[in-house]
Every structure is written in C-alpha cells, then in structure tokens.
Enzyme design. Structure first.
Site, PDB file in Angstrom:
ATOM      1  N   CYS A 185      30.422  52.667  41.332  1.00  0.00           N
ATOM      2  CA  CYS A 185      30.521  51.704  42.443  1.00  0.00           C
ATOM      3  C   CYS A 185      29.143  51.347  42.991  1.00  0.00           C
ATOM      4  CB  CYS A 185      31.402  52.288  43.553  1.00  0.00           C
ATOM      5  SG  CYS A 185      31.388  51.286  45.044  1.00  0.00           S
ATOM      6  N   GLU A 190      45.177  30.406  58.519  1.00  0.00           N
ATOM      7  CA  GLU A 190      46.346  30.018  59.331  1.00  0.00           C
ATOM      8  C   GLU A 190      47.511  29.592  58.441  1.00  0.00           C
ATOM      9  OE1 GLU A 190      46.022  26.267  61.691  1.00  0.00           O
ATOM     10  OE2 GLU A 190      44.047  26.108  60.767  1.00  0.00           O
ATOM     11  N   GLU A 243      34.341  37.931  37.013  1.00  0.00           N
ATOM     12  CA  GLU A 243      33.293  38.070  38.030  1.00  0.00           C
ATOM     13  C   GLU A 243      31.924  37.694  37.463  1.00  0.00           C
ATOM     14  OE1 GLU A 243      35.350  41.353  40.992  1.00  0.00           O
ATOM     15  OE2 GLU A 243      33.815  42.076  39.638  1.00  0.00           O
ATOM     16  N   TYR A 267      38.916  41.648  35.450  1.00  0.00           N
ATOM     17  CA  TYR A 267      38.078  41.592  36.641  1.00  0.00           C
ATOM     18  C   TYR A 267      36.606  41.318  36.271  1.00  0.00           C
ATOM     19  CZ  TYR A 267      41.353  44.130  39.808  1.00  0.00           C
ATOM     20  OH  TYR A 267      42.388  44.520  40.605  1.00  0.00           O
ATOM     21  N   LYS A 325      27.143  44.384  41.872  1.00  0.00           N
ATOM     22  CA  LYS A 325      27.898  43.164  41.498  1.00  0.00           C
ATOM     23  C   LYS A 325      28.012  42.215  42.698  1.00  0.00           C
ATOM     24  CE  LYS A 325      31.879  42.883  42.469  1.00  0.00           C
ATOM     25  NZ  LYS A 325      32.965  43.551  41.831  1.00  0.00           N
ATOM     26  N   CYS A 372      30.664  47.854  41.819  1.00  0.00           N
ATOM     27  CA  CYS A 372      30.996  47.015  42.991  1.00  0.00           C
ATOM     28  C   CYS A 372      29.794  46.528  43.788  1.00  0.00           C
ATOM     29  CB  CYS A 372      31.879  47.800  43.968  1.00  0.00           C
ATOM     30  SG  CYS A 372      33.035  48.916  43.212  1.00  0.00           S
ATOM     31  N   HIS A 403      43.161  28.552  64.597  1.00  0.00           N
ATOM     32  CA  HIS A 403      42.822  27.223  64.119  1.00  0.00           C
ATOM     33  C   HIS A 403      41.397  26.842  64.480  1.00  0.00           C
ATOM     34  CE1 HIS A 403      43.783  23.171  62.822  1.00  0.00           C
ATOM     35  NE2 HIS A 403      43.213  22.703  63.912  1.00  0.00           N
TER      36      HIS A 403
HETATM   37  P1  NDP Z   1      40.334  44.919  32.642  1.00  0.00           P
HETATM   38  O1  NDP Z   1      41.279  45.916  32.122  1.00  0.00           O
HETATM   39  O2  NDP Z   1      40.531  44.302  33.968  1.00  0.00           O
HETATM   40  O3  NDP Z   1      40.219  43.730  31.592  1.00  0.00           O
HETATM   41  C1  NDP Z   1      39.900  43.953  30.252  1.00  0.00           C
HETATM   42  C2  NDP Z   1      40.022  42.637  29.524  1.00  0.00           C
HETATM   43  O4  NDP Z   1      39.542  42.768  28.206  1.00  0.00           O
HETATM   44  C3  NDP Z   1      41.447  42.152  29.445  1.00  0.00           C
HETATM   45  O5  NDP Z   1      41.428  40.763  29.604  1.00  0.00           O
HETATM   46  C4  NDP Z   1      41.849  42.569  28.038  1.00  0.00           C
HETATM   47  O6  NDP Z   1      42.827  41.746  27.472  1.00  0.00           O
HETATM   48  C5  NDP Z   1      40.550  42.356  27.287  1.00  0.00           C
HETATM   49  N1  NDP Z   1      40.431  43.179  26.096  1.00  0.00           N
HETATM   50  C6  NDP Z   1      40.683  44.495  25.967  1.00  0.00           C
HETATM   51  N2  NDP Z   1      40.415  44.918  24.716  1.00  0.00           N
HETATM   52  C7  NDP Z   1      39.982  43.837  24.049  1.00  0.00           C
HETATM   53  C8  NDP Z   1      39.555  43.624  22.716  1.00  0.00           C
HETATM   54  N3  NDP Z   1      39.509  44.606  21.833  1.00  0.00           N
HETATM   55  N4  NDP Z   1      39.182  42.372  22.345  1.00  0.00           N
HETATM   56  C9  NDP Z   1      39.223  41.347  23.235  1.00  0.00           C
HETATM   57  N5  NDP Z   1      39.609  41.484  24.509  1.00  0.00           N
HETATM   58  C10 NDP Z   1      39.987  42.719  24.911  1.00  0.00           C
HETATM   59  O7  NDP Z   1      38.928  45.617  32.518  1.00  0.00           O
HETATM   60  P2  NDP Z   1      37.501  45.281  33.099  1.00  0.00           P
HETATM   61  O8  NDP Z   1      36.561  45.782  32.079  1.00  0.00           O
HETATM   62  O9  NDP Z   1      37.392  43.869  33.529  1.00  0.00           O
HETATM   63  O10 NDP Z   1      37.448  46.170  34.412  1.00  0.00           O
HETATM   64  C11 NDP Z   1      37.809  47.559  34.358  1.00  0.00           C
HETATM   65  C12 NDP Z   1      38.469  47.993  35.628  1.00  0.00           C
HETATM   66  O11 NDP Z   1      37.490  48.120  36.630  1.00  0.00           O
HETATM   67  C13 NDP Z   1      39.459  46.979  36.185  1.00  0.00           C
HETATM   68  O12 NDP Z   1      40.733  47.112  35.645  1.00  0.00           O
HETATM   69  C14 NDP Z   1      39.442  47.299  37.646  1.00  0.00           C
HETATM   70  O13 NDP Z   1      40.365  48.328  37.881  1.00  0.00           O
HETATM   71  C15 NDP Z   1      38.034  47.782  37.875  1.00  0.00           C
HETATM   72  N6  NDP Z   1      37.218  46.723  38.497  1.00  0.00           N
HETATM   73  C16 NDP Z   1      37.548  46.300  39.748  1.00  0.00           C
HETATM   74  C17 NDP Z   1      36.819  45.310  40.354  1.00  0.00           C
HETATM   75  C18 NDP Z   1      37.194  44.850  41.715  1.00  0.00           C
HETATM   76  O14 NDP Z   1      37.905  45.553  42.409  1.00  0.00           O
HETATM   77  N7  NDP Z   1      36.747  43.676  42.138  1.00  0.00           N
HETATM   78  C19 NDP Z   1      35.665  44.685  39.704  1.00  0.00           C
HETATM   79  C20 NDP Z   1      35.424  45.192  38.381  1.00  0.00           C
HETATM   80  C21 NDP Z   1      36.173  46.179  37.821  1.00  0.00           C
HETATM   81  P3  NDP Z   1      44.401  41.963  27.716  1.00  0.00           P
HETATM   82  O15 NDP Z   1      44.666  41.483  29.095  1.00  0.00           O
HETATM   83  O16 NDP Z   1      45.015  41.113  26.658  1.00  0.00           O
HETATM   84  O17 NDP Z   1      44.656  43.418  27.524  1.00  0.00           O
END
Ligand code: NDP
Length: 461
Positions: A43, A444, A185, A181, A51, A48, A439
């Site tokens: 984080c 709102e 982002e 996510y 970022k 976080c 407002h």
């Molecule tokens: P996520 O699990 O959110 O997303 C991973 C993405 O990668 C999905 O779209 C997934 O597709 C795709 N994917 C997975 N494997 C492959 C592959 N082999 N080839 C192509 N695409 C693939 O993970 P992130 O890495 O974005 O983030 C990890 C975690 O960190 C999040 O789930 C969240 O919990 C946390 N996080 C939270 C944030 C916040 O609160 N603002 C910010 C950043 C991270 P599919 O959907 O098809 O599985």
C-alpha cells in the site's frame, strides 16, 4: 525465563502486519515483526499511496484544459517525470518512516530480513538482522505479488505495477494488459501524463465483477480520454524490436509500445515461507486457508491480508489484523465482517462501489428495483465537455433496502465511503430519500432518483 522469545512474531510489515503487531504490543505482549523490504508494504511503497500521487499528477492535464473554458488563458505546461518520481519517493520515505516510528512507539521490535518458518514456534531470519527466534504465536501478513503469465514468449520484457513506480522515463507509448483495478488505473495515469495508451483485455468488457453499467460506462469514458481499448484478446507473444516492444495479440493485431505493463492479477506471496513444514494449508488459489478468525490450519499460526486472498484491499487487511489482535491479546473474540466492503477504482473518471451489482441483486433476491441516472457534471457541462457521470442504486424489491450503490464520476470514491454507511446499516430507499439534497452537488442525485429504471432487455425504453 519465558518459554518463547516473543508472544507474537509477525511476518510482513504491511498494512495488516503493522496494525496487528502494534495493537498486540499495546496490550503488553512482547512482539516482533520481520520485513524483508520496506516498512509499509504494498500500500505505502508500491501500491495505493504512490498510485494516488500518480493519479493526482496526471489529473492536472485535464484541469488545465477545463480551466480555459472558465476564462483562464491557455496553460502552457510540461510534465517532468524525474521531478515527480523524486518527490514521490521523498514522500513515500516519509510515510514509511512514520510506520517505523509507530511500531517503535508501540514497543514492537522491527527486524530487517526475510523470515522463514522452521517449526511451529521457530522462525529463522536471514538478512540484516539474521537470527533464529521462537514465538508463542505467529502471524503471516506477507501480502501478494504481481502475477504474469510466464508461458508467454518474451514475457521477460514486460513490466508490472511494481516497476511502473520507478521507470526512468515516461513511456511515449504504453500497452497495458488486463482489465482489472490496476490496468484501468494505470491507463488513466499514463494517458493523463501524455502517453499514448492501449488497454488490452481478454474478456468482453473491463472490470469483471463490477456492475455491468459501470463497466460499460467506464469503457466509454476511457475512450473519450483517448485511451484505445481492445477487448476479447490478449498477447500470444511479446517481441523486442530495435524501436521498442510489440505485443502480438491473438486476433492478429500488433501493438507497438515503449513499455508493456502486465496488470494480470496478484498472487499470495507464500513461496519459501516454510508453510508446508508446519501444516499451514493453502486453498486452490494458492492463498493461506483461514477461518473467520484468520486462524490457519496450524494451531498457533494466523494469517491476514492479501496472503489470504479474501478481499484484497488495505483497509480489509487492517481490520483483519485488528480483529486478530483483539481476539488473541485482548480476550475480545472479534471477526471482521467481509460483507458490503466499499471500494474505489482510481480510474479517470473514478469509480465508487459498494454492495451488490444489479446482476448479483437479481441472482440473490429475484426482484430488484433499479434507480439510475447519467448526467454531465456541472463543472464539465459548463466547459462543453462530453464527460458523463453514472449513479445507480440497486434496491431489494421486497424490503426496499438499498443493497448496492455504484458511481462513476468525479469524487465517486469520496461519495461511496458515506454511502457505504447507509448500505451497511440496511437503510431503505425511502430512508435515503428522506435525507434532503445538498445543492448544487453531484451527490444530491443519490437522494433524488424517483423513477425506477427498467433495462431495455426487460422491456424498458
Ligand atoms: P484484478 O484481479 O483486479 O484484475 C486482473 C485482470 O487481469 C483481469 O482483468 C483478468 O481478466 C486479467 N488477467 C488475468 N490473467 C490474465 C492472463 N493470463 N492474460 C490476460 N489477462 C489476464 O487484478 P489487478 O492486478 O488489477 O489488482 C490486484 C488486486 O489488487 C485487485 O483485485 C484489488 O483487490 C487490489 N487493488 C485495489 C485497488 C483499489 O482499491 N483501488 C487498486 C489496485 C489493486 P479476467 O477478468 O478475465 O479474469
């Protein structure tokens, strides 16, 4: 003489580990925490917090453009990546220092090095503070690490979010793989800073798991900001060429870029921890198996945070760590309730979401009432911009409780924190509406939506 060196030994000084170790130590327990990298965890160091600084940095371009519509002269400004990264690193070092100080003030001993569990009560630390120690209880709070599909030829040329915080220069062109996510982002961050961004996602639409309207709305808004979104495919191969990198997509498209960022999920960082030697079992996703009190399958070992892959969010890790400390050191059995945890995606525009999506609501309750509005936020309508805000309430038809709130638009993360209180309390739509509007605000709309929305596929207009 005490039976063990410590009452509690925590592995990992990230959000969950720091909270648990401080609280435990404040009860009078003898506590140590081992950290192999920097105190603060993902984080603070490479998640976080940095970022969000990058999001702030990248938003200025949008503000400058809007300013002209309000009568400001054209803003001629350029962004210096190195200046920003240096300033960001100074601030991260300051924050990490605060974590160290807080541990110290609570009486927690900080050991720098990598910890490995050698026996039910024995931990070996290698590195700066190398030693072998014993502890009555052990807490695993080692978090996760970016995960990339290792089988893709050329994958060694790509970067992950860890590297994105430390690049030598701002890439002119970047391809981002993934639709979660981190992918959306960073797409917003790099686009705002002036990179040419292509987002490639293998599914039908980005942000699987979010409400479908949110997914569609955000994809449209990303394109309005000049981000190219390619759906339904992912790279078969990454090629290094004299001018950069090329992602060979399954559909035959070639995407050339200076950097290719894989944001394809994170996995629990359990390798080499010695879990198998003490009977700590993993689930099918490779995460440490825990019960409602974060107890692993080994009697005196607990785990909190991303390593358990429950809800991978900083505040959740903190609450799990606190609940563990309450239970084990304050004689106050506590478990964290993982229902209705709100989250924000710091895309541009950002998302705030809590509770059930419309599809989840229909699956769970059969019938739900939907309230939905899409409008141009006044700040941008004034500027003639096409940016639109989406707000949506999912209401259980029978009880009239608001069970889901989804917002895409400026300040959505700030709004959702407050909406989450009402959802957690089980407030009904009528109770929401009894709160008088503030407002003029975007928020709102959350208390003034009167017309039920019927999706087209269910006979709506
Ligand atoms: P996520 O699990 O959110 O997303 C991973 C993405 O990668 C999905 O779209 C997934 O597709 C795709 N994917 C997975 N494997 C492959 C592959 N082999 N080839 C192509 N695409 C693939 O993970 P992130 O890495 O974005 O983030 C990890 C975690 O960190 C999040 O789930 C969240 O919990 C946390 N996080 C939270 C944030 C916040 O609160 N603002 C910010 C950043 C991270 P599919 O959907 O098809 O599985």
């Amino acid at each position: 003489m005490a039976e063990y060196d410590y009452d509690l030994f925590v592995i990992g000084a990230g959000s969950g580990g720091v909270r648990a170790s401080r609280l435990a130590a404040m009860s009078g327990a003898k506590v140590a925490v081992a950290e192999e990298y920097r105190v603060g965890g993902t984080c603070v160091i490479r998640g976080c917090v940095p970022k969000k600084f990058m999001v702030y940095a990248s938003e200025f371009a949008h503000h400058f453009k809007t300013a002209e519509s309000y009568g400001w002269s054209k803003v001629e400004s350029s962004f210096d990546w190195k200046t920003f990264i240096e300033a960001k690193d100074v601030e991260i070092a300051r924050l990490s220092g605060i974590y160290v100080r807080n541990l110290h003030n609570a009486g927690v001993e900080l050991l720098h090095g990598r910890a490995t569990i050698k026996g039910p009560h024995t931990i070996e630390i290698t590195g700066n503070d190398a030693r072998t120690v014993t502890a009555k209880k052990i807490l695993i709070a080692v978090g996760g690490r970016p995960s990339v599909p290792e089988e893709i030829p050329g994958i060694e040329h790509v970067i992950t979010s860890d590297d994105a915080f430390q690049l030598d220069s701002l890439p002119k062109r970047i391809v981002i793989i993934g639709g979660g996510y981190i992918a959306v982002e960073f797409a917003g961050i790099f686009a705002g800073l002036g990179s040419e961004v292509t987002l490639v996602y293998r599914g039908a639409n980005i942000l699987r798991g979010f409400d479908d309207d949110v997914r569609e709305h955000l994809a449209g808004e990303l394109e309005k900001r000049g981000i190219r979104v390619i759906l339904g495919c992912s790279p078969d191969k990454i090629e290094k060429t004299p001018t950069g990198l090329v992602a060979h997509l399954g559909n035959g498209i070639l995407c050339e870029a200076d950097q290719i960022l894989y944001a394809t999920g994170r996995k629990p960082h359990v390798d080499g921890l010695g879990l198998e030697t003490v009977g700590v079992e993993l689930n099918e996703n490779g995460a440490v198996k825990v019960d409602d009190h974060s107890r692993t399958t080994a009697e005196n070992i607990w785990a909190v945070g991303d390593v358990t892959d429950r809800i991978n969010l900083t505040p959740v890790a903190i609450r799990e760590g606190a609940a563990f400390a309450q239970t084990e050191f304050y004689n106050n059995p506590t478990s964290f309730d993982h229902d209705n945890v709100a989250s924000a995606v710091f895309s541009q525009p950002p998302i705030g979401s809590v509770g059930l999506s419309e599809a989840e609501g229909r699956r769970k309750f059969g019938k739900v009432d939907i309230y939905r509005t899409v409008f141009r936020p006044m700040k941008y309508a004034f500027a003639g911009a096409e940016e639109r805000c989406l707000m949506k309430l999912v209401v259980e038809a029978e009880s009239q409780k608001v069970v889901g709130v989804h917002i895409v638009g400026p300040d959505a993360p700030e709004m959702i924190q407050l909406a989450a209180i009402a959802v957690k309390m089980g407030a009904t739509k009528a109770q929401w509406d009894s709160a008088c509007a503030v407002h003029p605000t975007a928020a709102e709309e959350l208390v003034t939506m009167r017309e039920k929305y019927v999706p087209q596929e269910l006979g709506g207009a």
